[in-house]
Design a protein around this motif. Structure first.
Motif, PDB file in Angstrom:
ATOM      1  N   ILE A 193       0.872  -1.166   0.000  1.00  0.00           N
ATOM      2  CA  ILE A 193       0.000   0.000   0.000  1.00  0.00           C
ATOM      3  C   ILE A 193       0.910   1.217   0.000  1.00  0.00           C
ATOM      4  N   CYS A 194       0.698   2.106  -0.971  1.00  0.00           N
ATOM      5  CA  CYS A 194       1.567   3.272  -1.130  1.00  0.00           C
ATOM      6  C   CYS A 194       0.745   4.552  -1.067  1.00  0.00           C
ATOM      7  N   GLU A 195       1.266   5.508  -0.337  1.00  0.00           N
ATOM      8  CA  GLU A 195       0.674   6.837  -0.312  1.00  0.00           C
ATOM      9  C   GLU A 195       1.502   7.723  -1.232  1.00  0.00           C
ATOM     10  N   THR A 196       0.818   8.508  -2.054  1.00  0.00           N
ATOM     11  CA  THR A 196       1.516   9.356  -3.016  1.00  0.00           C
ATOM     12  C   THR A 196       1.495  10.818  -2.573  1.00  0.00           C
ATOM     13  N   LEU A 197       2.422  11.569  -3.098  1.00  0.00           N
ATOM     14  CA  LEU A 197       2.531  12.988  -2.774  1.00  0.00           C
ATOM     15  C   LEU A 197       1.330  13.775  -3.302  1.00  0.00           C
ATOM     16  N   ASN A 198       0.919  13.465  -4.515  1.00  0.00           N
ATOM     17  CA  ASN A 198      -0.187  14.181  -5.153  1.00  0.00           C
ATOM     18  C   ASN A 198      -1.307  13.214  -5.519  1.00  0.00           C
ATOM     19  N   GLU A 199      -2.444  13.780  -5.819  1.00  0.00           N
ATOM     20  CA  GLU A 199      -3.574  12.963  -6.258  1.00  0.00           C
ATOM     21  C   GLU A 199      -3.227  12.266  -7.570  1.00  0.00           C
ATOM     22  N   ILE A 200      -3.658  11.023  -7.702  1.00  0.00           N
ATOM     23  CA  ILE A 200      -3.380  10.226  -8.893  1.00  0.00           C
ATOM     24  C   ILE A 200      -4.536  10.420  -9.870  1.00  0.00           C
ATOM     25  N   MET A 201      -4.215  10.935 -11.031  1.00  0.00           N
ATOM     26  CA  MET A 201      -5.251  11.208 -12.025  1.00  0.00           C
ATOM     27  C   MET A 201      -5.504   9.993 -12.931  1.00  0.00           C
ATOM     28  N   PHE A 202      -4.448   9.254 -13.279  1.00  0.00           N
ATOM     29  CA  PHE A 202      -4.596   8.085 -14.131  1.00  0.00           C
ATOM     30  C   PHE A 202      -3.421   7.142 -13.896  1.00  0.00           C
ATOM     31  N   LEU A 203      -3.631   5.892 -14.243  1.00  0.00           N
ATOM     32  CA  LEU A 203      -2.569   4.882 -14.175  1.00  0.00           C
ATOM     33  C   LEU A 203      -2.561   4.125 -15.498  1.00  0.00           C
ATOM     34  N   PRO A 204      -1.510   4.261 -16.267  1.00  0.00           N
ATOM     35  CA  PRO A 204      -1.447   3.505 -17.521  1.00  0.00           C
ATOM     36  C   PRO A 204      -1.304   2.007 -17.249  1.00  0.00           C
ATOM     37  N   TYR A 205      -1.691   1.236 -18.233  1.00  0.00           N
ATOM     38  CA  TYR A 205      -1.590  -0.218 -18.118  1.00  0.00           C
ATOM     39  C   TYR A 205      -0.129  -0.636 -17.990  1.00  0.00           C
ATOM     40  N   ASN A 206       0.086  -1.648 -17.178  1.00  0.00           N
ATOM     41  CA  ASN A 206       1.419  -2.220 -17.016  1.00  0.00           C
ATOM     42  C   ASN A 206       1.259  -3.729 -16.945  1.00  0.00           C
ATOM     43  N   ASN A 207       1.983  -4.476 -17.773  1.00  0.00           N
ATOM     44  CA  ASN A 207       1.846  -5.934 -17.776  1.00  0.00           C
ATOM     45  C   ASN A 207       2.826  -6.653 -16.861  1.00  0.00           C
ATOM     46  N   GLU A 208       3.696  -5.904 -16.173  1.00  0.00           N
ATOM     47  CA  GLU A 208       4.682  -6.535 -15.293  1.00  0.00           C
ATOM     48  C   GLU A 208       4.210  -6.651 -13.859  1.00  0.00           C
ATOM     49  N   PHE A 209       3.323  -5.772 -13.436  1.00  0.00           N
ATOM     50  CA  PHE A 209       2.780  -5.807 -12.081  1.00  0.00           C
ATOM     51  C   PHE A 209       1.440  -5.101 -12.092  1.00  0.00           C
ATOM     52  N   LYS A 210       0.684  -5.268 -11.011  1.00  0.00           N
ATOM     53  CA  LYS A 210      -0.653  -4.693 -10.958  1.00  0.00           C
ATOM     54  C   LYS A 210      -0.667  -3.499 -10.008  1.00  0.00           C
ATOM     55  N   ILE A 211      -1.174  -2.375 -10.501  1.00  0.00           N
ATOM     56  CA  ILE A 211      -1.324  -1.185  -9.674  1.00  0.00           C
ATOM     57  C   ILE A 211      -2.785  -0.768  -9.720  1.00  0.00           C
ATOM     58  N   SER A 212      -3.366  -0.613  -8.543  1.00  0.00           N
ATOM     59  CA  SER A 212      -4.757  -0.182  -8.440  1.00  0.00           C
ATOM     60  C   SER A 212      -4.846   1.067  -7.589  1.00  0.00           C
ATOM     61  N   LYS A 213      -5.698   1.968  -8.005  1.00  0.00           N
ATOM     62  CA  LYS A 213      -5.951   3.179  -7.231  1.00  0.00           C
ATOM     63  C   LYS A 213      -7.022   2.860  -6.192  1.00  0.00           C
ATOM     64  N   ILE A 214      -6.688   3.065  -4.904  1.00  0.00           N
ATOM     65  CA  ILE A 214      -7.635   2.794  -3.825  1.00  0.00           C
ATOM     66  C   ILE A 214      -8.356   4.080  -3.417  1.00  0.00           C
ATOM     67  N   LYS A 215      -7.584   5.141  -3.289  1.00  0.00           N
ATOM     68  CA  LYS A 215      -8.113   6.468  -2.968  1.00  0.00           C
ATOM     69  C   LYS A 215      -7.379   7.476  -3.841  1.00  0.00           C
ATOM     70  N   GLU A 216      -7.673   8.762  -3.641  1.00  0.00           N
ATOM     71  CA  GLU A 216      -7.051   9.797  -4.467  1.00  0.00           C
ATOM     72  C   GLU A 216      -5.522   9.739  -4.409  1.00  0.00           C
ATOM     73  N   ARG A 217      -4.986   9.408  -3.233  1.00  0.00           N
ATOM     74  CA  ARG A 217      -3.524   9.399  -3.061  1.00  0.00           C
ATOM     75  C   ARG A 217      -3.016   8.064  -2.531  1.00  0.00           C
ATOM     76  N   THR A 218      -3.761   7.000  -2.787  1.00  0.00           N
ATOM     77  CA  THR A 218      -3.361   5.682  -2.281  1.00  0.00           C
ATOM     78  C   THR A 218      -3.413   4.646  -3.393  1.00  0.00           C
ATOM     79  N   LEU A 219      -2.331   3.878  -3.497  1.00  0.00           N
ATOM     80  CA  LEU A 219      -2.220   2.805  -4.492  1.00  0.00           C
ATOM     81  C   LEU A 219      -2.030   1.468  -3.804  1.00  0.00           C
ATOM     82  N   GLU A 220      -2.522   0.426  -4.437  1.00  0.00           N
ATOM     83  CA  GLU A 220      -2.186  -0.935  -4.042  1.00  0.00           C
ATOM     84  C   GLU A 220      -1.354  -1.509  -5.178  1.00  0.00           C
ATOM     85  N   ILE A 221      -0.189  -2.029  -4.846  1.00  0.00           N
ATOM     86  CA  ILE A 221       0.724  -2.575  -5.844  1.00  0.00           C
ATOM     87  C   ILE A 221       0.946  -4.050  -5.547  1.00  0.00           C
TER      88      ILE A 221
END
Length: 85
Positions: free
Chosen positions: A8-36
């Motif tokens: 679970i990662c917290e980001t400095l700024n709000e995440i507007m989009f996440l491009p596709y990546n076939n090497e690992f999975k990244i999901s936006k949980i909240k405006e500034r939180t990712l699950e990798i």
């Protein structure tokens, strides 16, 4: 054995989009939180390089744990060493 790690990662700024990546999975949980989700043999360095390319800066990261799964694995490991459950 667990074949993947989840962070679970917290980001400095709000995440507007996440491009596709076939090497690992990244999901936006909240405006500034990712699950990798990455495979056990994969390094976080590649994840950070990818995120850096899209101007996503991580300010906090922690491993997401499944307490039930961890407890179960501990029981299996204890049983393998000869202790009775």
């Amino acid at each position: 054995n667990i074949k993947e790690n989840i962070f679970i990662c917290e980001t400095l700024n709000e995440i507007m989009f996440l491009p596709y990546n076939n090497e690992f999975k990244i999901s936006k949980i909240k405006e500034r939180t990712l699950e990798i989700v990455i495979q056990k043999n994969y390094t976080l360095n590649k994840v950070f390089v990818f995120l850096n390319r899209i101007n996503v800066n991580i300010i906090n990261i922690k491993r997401k744990t499944n307490e039930f799964e961890e407890f179960f694995l501990k029981i299996i490991n204890i049983n393998k060493t000869g202790f009775k459950i």
